[in-house]
Design a protein around this motif. Structure first.
Motif, short mmCIF file in Angstrom:
data_model
loop_
_atom_site.label_atom_id
_atom_site.label_comp_id
_atom_site.label_asym_id
_atom_site.label_seq_id
_atom_site.Cartn_x
_atom_site.Cartn_y
_atom_site.Cartn_z
N ARG A 566 0.84 -1.20 0.00
CA ARG A 566 0.00 0.00 0.00
C ARG A 566 0.87 1.25 0.00
N HIS A 567 1.94 1.24 0.79
CA HIS A 567 2.86 2.38 0.79
C HIS A 567 3.43 2.59 -0.61
N LEU A 568 3.81 1.50 -1.23
CA LEU A 568 4.43 1.58 -2.55
C LEU A 568 3.46 2.16 -3.58
N ALA A 569 2.23 1.66 -3.58
CA ALA A 569 1.24 2.14 -4.55
C ALA A 569 0.90 3.61 -4.33
N THR A 570 0.80 4.00 -3.06
CA THR A 570 0.47 5.40 -2.76
C THR A 570 1.62 6.31 -3.15
N LEU A 571 2.84 5.91 -2.84
CA LEU A 571 4.01 6.68 -3.25
C LEU A 571 4.09 6.81 -4.76
N ASN A 572 3.87 5.71 -5.45
CA ASN A 572 3.95 5.74 -6.91
C ASN A 572 2.93 6.69 -7.53
N LEU A 573 1.73 6.72 -6.96
CA LEU A 573 0.70 7.63 -7.48
C LEU A 573 1.11 9.08 -7.27
N ALA A 574 1.61 9.39 -6.07
CA ALA A 574 2.04 10.77 -5.80
C ALA A 574 3.20 11.16 -6.70
N ALA A 575 4.17 10.25 -6.87
CA ALA A 575 5.34 10.54 -7.71
C ALA A 575 4.92 10.80 -9.16
N GLU A 576 3.99 10.00 -9.64
CA GLU A 576 3.50 10.17 -11.01
C GLU A 576 2.83 11.53 -11.19
N THR A 589 12.21 23.30 -5.02
CA THR A 589 12.81 21.99 -4.81
C THR A 589 11.76 21.06 -4.23
N ARG A 590 11.74 19.82 -4.70
CA ARG A 590 10.73 18.87 -4.23
C ARG A 590 11.25 18.04 -3.06
N GLY A 591 10.33 17.73 -2.14
CA GLY A 591 10.59 16.82 -1.04
C GLY A 591 9.46 15.84 -0.91
N VAL A 592 9.75 14.63 -0.46
CA VAL A 592 8.75 13.56 -0.40
C VAL A 592 8.65 13.01 1.02
N ALA A 593 7.47 12.56 1.38
CA ALA A 593 7.27 11.85 2.65
C ALA A 593 6.04 10.96 2.51
N VAL A 594 6.06 9.84 3.23
CA VAL A 594 4.97 8.87 3.20
C VAL A 594 4.72 8.40 4.63
N HIS A 595 3.46 8.28 5.02
CA HIS A 595 3.20 7.79 6.37
C HIS A 595 1.82 7.13 6.43
N GLU A 596 1.73 6.14 7.27
CA GLU A 596 0.45 5.46 7.52
C GLU A 596 -0.01 5.75 8.93
N CYS A 597 -1.26 6.17 9.07
CA CYS A 597 -1.88 6.27 10.39
C CYS A 597 -3.38 6.15 10.23
N PHE A 598 -4.03 5.64 11.24
CA PHE A 598 -5.48 5.45 11.26
C PHE A 598 -5.96 4.64 10.06
N GLY A 599 -5.13 3.68 9.66
CA GLY A 599 -5.50 2.75 8.61
C GLY A 599 -5.31 3.26 7.21
N SER A 600 -4.87 4.50 7.04
CA SER A 600 -4.69 5.09 5.71
C SER A 600 -3.23 5.43 5.47
N VAL A 601 -2.83 5.36 4.22
CA VAL A 601 -1.47 5.72 3.82
C VAL A 601 -1.54 7.00 3.00
N ALA A 623 -1.32 11.86 -2.35
CA ALA A 623 -2.01 10.62 -2.70
C ALA A 623 -2.42 9.93 -1.41
N ILE A 624 -3.60 9.37 -1.39
CA ILE A 624 -4.09 8.70 -0.18
C ILE A 624 -4.76 7.39 -0.54
N ASP A 625 -4.43 6.36 0.22
CA ASP A 625 -5.15 5.09 0.18
C ASP A 625 -5.97 5.01 1.46
N CYS A 626 -7.27 5.27 1.33
CA CYS A 626 -8.16 5.27 2.50
C CYS A 626 -9.31 4.29 2.29
#
Length: 727
Positions: A566-576, A589-601, A623-626
């Motif tokens: 799920r982290h991978l898919a969410t990151l890939n969507l945001a990156a795209e 300049t771009r910066g990236v971060a990914v985190h899961e909490c409360f069941g969502s990434v 991008a969110i996977d909820c």
């Protein structure tokens, strides 16, 4: 908001203990915890169950068991019912549920009634689908009987029941009397989500927008009752301070002041108007006993935390607790560390737009509350202790609230109990409205705790973590919880505990220590993730930089190791969507971060530049996977609001103490993000067949590390403390 009130689960033993306190120790056999806490409660449940009401004029009312304080969940809850019911969405309205835990309990909160942990939609999903489908079945059966046709040939669309072969049709209102006689199915057939026509569509727009635009929405401050008094309280300026003495002679001379008296939390002034109460309080002379009060400065508290992480001996029975451990822990302290750093985070105020307020009506041992109650069961419990009654017998009328972010749900029900004590003193059932000013609210504590992290990471030959040593020092939120709780306060470590980065690391030694403090602390929108997301994500970027690897590719490799699809898919969507890998706009300049909490990434890519040494954020791709997206428009709104809330705290947010005195008490000193500083936030939702997960909080903690990582990418030093702007 917010964290569930008792993550360890409300046990039967907990509830029996509470129940015994109000039943003289009587044994309540065959009762669930929610049943016990609901003893004495009254609720009007109609033929269609506790969540639905049908009117002869065609209106359908969905009963929401969750408070609406800006997050928009009420609309999502109504849409879930309307989808399964096949109702006319334009004829659906929302009503707040009464406080009855056995009917409206939140499973995430162990059956207590409350809103938090981004759980409103997720904990209601199956419950409300079932309620809608059962009611639909009742109308279908009523029509089949009335028309003498097979129920299987009947369809329902947009609130109209129809039989194509005979040409007969009728709206719900015409079948209401007969449908109410049908026994509802306990396990009705639910729709295949692929057949949804309302849920997931742009038609799910907020039902409360009109009322909040034209002023008809009812907040606590809008409630004016006959013969009502208004109260204000002079509180100790230091946490733990008590009234030594007071002189009310000048206050009593203020026109409109009715009475002045001491209560447990200070000196109360009751008056005919808010203005008179404020003037009366200002005229008080109070001497405070600070012998047991907090008199340290926040810098001293932070240094004590740093000393513990650096190896100072804990005092008394205080001990380190392991929350993630694998491999040889001693190895985590050996070898050349690629990253060895510390992070410091300040106290944060919730700073909701509506300061705390409550109305209480107390007559004898009966009490009725009118407030934006985030945790009705807890408010009932604490009120019952004051008036000497059963928790379920305490009436709670929940109205709109102007934000909370967790502040309106605390174990002591501080402002509610204060109001009840004043109303009890006034007596006679005379209504009392307690009003806290912005300064009262912001100086009263219940902050996001002050936190210190110490991290040491070594890497393997490919530059990925080989050992990870982690220490967290913070005050416990859950200590002293009246119900539930466990040995480990997971609110302090969530986001580090369970991180895919730790799962991908062979040797982990992660521990937490929770020193006591006199500053009241509480969950704050996204709770532990407010600091753990920053630490984990900023550490990962430092490791990627040391390995000379692209930070997105570095994360992809770690997610693959951890099996975090799920982290991978969410990151890939945001990156795209952000165009990662292509040049950023000139000057950004771009910066990236990914985190899961409360069941969502949530994955975010922020475009950042420095203006006069201060980070300026222009565009944020989220991008969110909820899970299943019930209300896409509202999900986007929550990502926008959460991003701005998190960015505001990262840039400016801090509560500091000087000799125990709070230094920030209004927005002149507790700076928040302004409209002109808000970034453009784009939201993209990962398609998912899974049940809905949290949305209200997961958008908050990701922006700060994304910005820190952009600063790192432009050559700035790692960010080891927040906020970026101080003073």
């Amino acid at each position: 908001m917010n964290k569930p009130l008792k993550p360890a689960g409300l046990t039967r033993r907990d509830a029996l203990r509470v129940g015994a306190a109000f039943t003289g120790g009587a044994l309540l056999v065959g009762c669930s915890p929610a049943d016990i806490l609901s003893v004495g409660a009254k609720a009007d449940v109609g033929a269609f169950g506790p969540f639905l009401k049908f009117s002869p004029d065609g209106w359908i009312t969905v009963i929401s068991k969750h408070i609406e304080f800006g997050q928009g969940s009420g609309t999502g809850l109504a849409a879930i019912v309307a989808e399964e019911l096949d109702a006319d969405w334009s004829r659906v309205r929302i009503e707040q549920a009464p406080a009855v835990a056995r009917l409206y309990g939140n499973k995430v909160m162990g059956g207590t009634q409350g809103t938090g942990g981004s759980s409103a939609i997720s904990n209601s999903w199956t419950q409300l689908r079932t309620a809608g489908a059962a009611a639909r079945s009742m109308f279908v059966q009523a029509a089949a009987k009335a028309w003498n046709v097979p129920a299987g040939e009947i369809t329902v669309q947009n609130g109209v029941v129809a039989h194509a072969q005979s040409g007969k049709q009728a709206p719900f209102s015409q079948l209401l009397a007969e449908a109410a006689k049908v026994k509802p199915a306990q396990a009705p057939t639910l729709k295949d989500p692929k057949a949804f026509t309302l849920v997931g569509s742009d038609r799910v727009r907020r039902k409360d927008s009109q009322a909040k635009s034209d002023g008809t929405a009812r907040f606590t401050q809008d409630v004016h009752l006959p013969n009502m008094l208004v109260a204000m309280v002079a509180h100790s300026p230091r946490f733990g301070g008590k009234v030594a003495s007071f002189d009310a002679s000048a206050a009593r001379k203020i026109p409109g002041v009715v009475d002045v008296f001491q209560i447990a939390t200070g000196v109360a002034v009751v008056a005919d108007t808010t203005y008179a109460a404020r003037q009366g309080r200002d005229a008080l002379t109070v001497a405070w006993d600070d012998s047991a009060a907090e008199q340290r400065s926040s810098d001293q508290i932070a240094q004590a935390f740093r000393d513990l992480a650096a190896g100072a001996a804990p005092a008394g029975d205080l001990k380190w607790q392991a929350f993630d451990s694998r491999g040889d822990a001693a190895a985590a302290q050996k070898g050349q560390a690629v990253v060895e750093t510390t992070y410091d985070f300040p106290y944060l105020a919730h700073a909701a737009m509506e300061p705390l307020d409550c109305i209480a009506i107390v007559k004898g041992n009966s009490a009725h509350l009118i407030a934006g109650s985030q945790a009705p069961t807890i408010d009932q419990l604490n009120t019952a202790k004051v008036v000497g009654n059963l928790p379920g017998a305490i009436g709670v009328e929940t109205v709109f609230a102007g934000g909370s972010f967790g502040r309106r749900a605390n174990f002591s029900s501080d402002y509610v109990v204060e109001c009840v004590r004043i109303a009890k003193h006034v007596g006679g059932g005379r209504p009392v409205k307690l009003v806290w000013t912005r300064e009262d609210d912001m100086a009263a504590g219940h902050y996001r705790p002050l936190i210190h992290h110490a991290v040491r990471v070594t890497v393997d030959k490919d530059g990925f973590p080989a050992t990870w040593r982690h220490r967290i020092v913070t005050q416990s939120i859950m200590k002293g919880a009246p119900i539930g709780g466990g040995k480990l306060d997971e609110t302090a470590v969530e986001g580090t505990m369970g991180s895919p980065y730790l799962k991908a690391t062979p040797v982990v030694d992660a521990q937490v220590i929770l020193p006591d403090g006199k500053v009241p602390v509480l969950w704050w929108r996204s709770v532990g993730a407010t600091h753990t997301a920053f630490v984990m994500e900023h550490t990962i970027d430092q490791l990627a930089k040391a390995a000379n690897k692209d930070p997105v590719d570095y994360r992809r490799a770690l997610y693959a190791k951890a099996g975090s699809n799920r982290h991978l898919a969410t990151l890939n969507l945001a990156a795209e969507k952000a165009g990662w890998g292509t040049p950023a706009p000139a000057g950004w300049t771009r910066g990236v971060a990914v985190h899961e909490c409360f069941g969502s990434v949530v994955a975010q890519i922020a475009e950042v530049k420095l203006e006069n040494g201060v980070p300026r954020v222009g565009r944020v791709v989220t991008a969110i996977d909820c899970g299943i997206a019930v209300a896409p428009d509202q999900i986007a709104a929550q990502m926008e609001g959460g991003t701005c809330f998190g960015l505001s705290a990262a840039l400016f947010g801090q509560i500091t103490l000087k000799d125990g005195l709070v230094q920030q008490t209004n927005f002149d000193s507790y700076r928040v993000l302004r409209h002109a500083e808000a970034p453009t936030v784009e939201t993209y939702i990962v398609a998912s067949p899974n049940p809905p997960s949290g949305v209200g909080e997961p958008g908050t903690p990701v922006i700060a590390p994304a910005v820190a990582n952009a600063l790192l990418a432009m050559g700035q030093a790692p960010t080891t403390s927040l906020p970026w702007v101080r003073g």
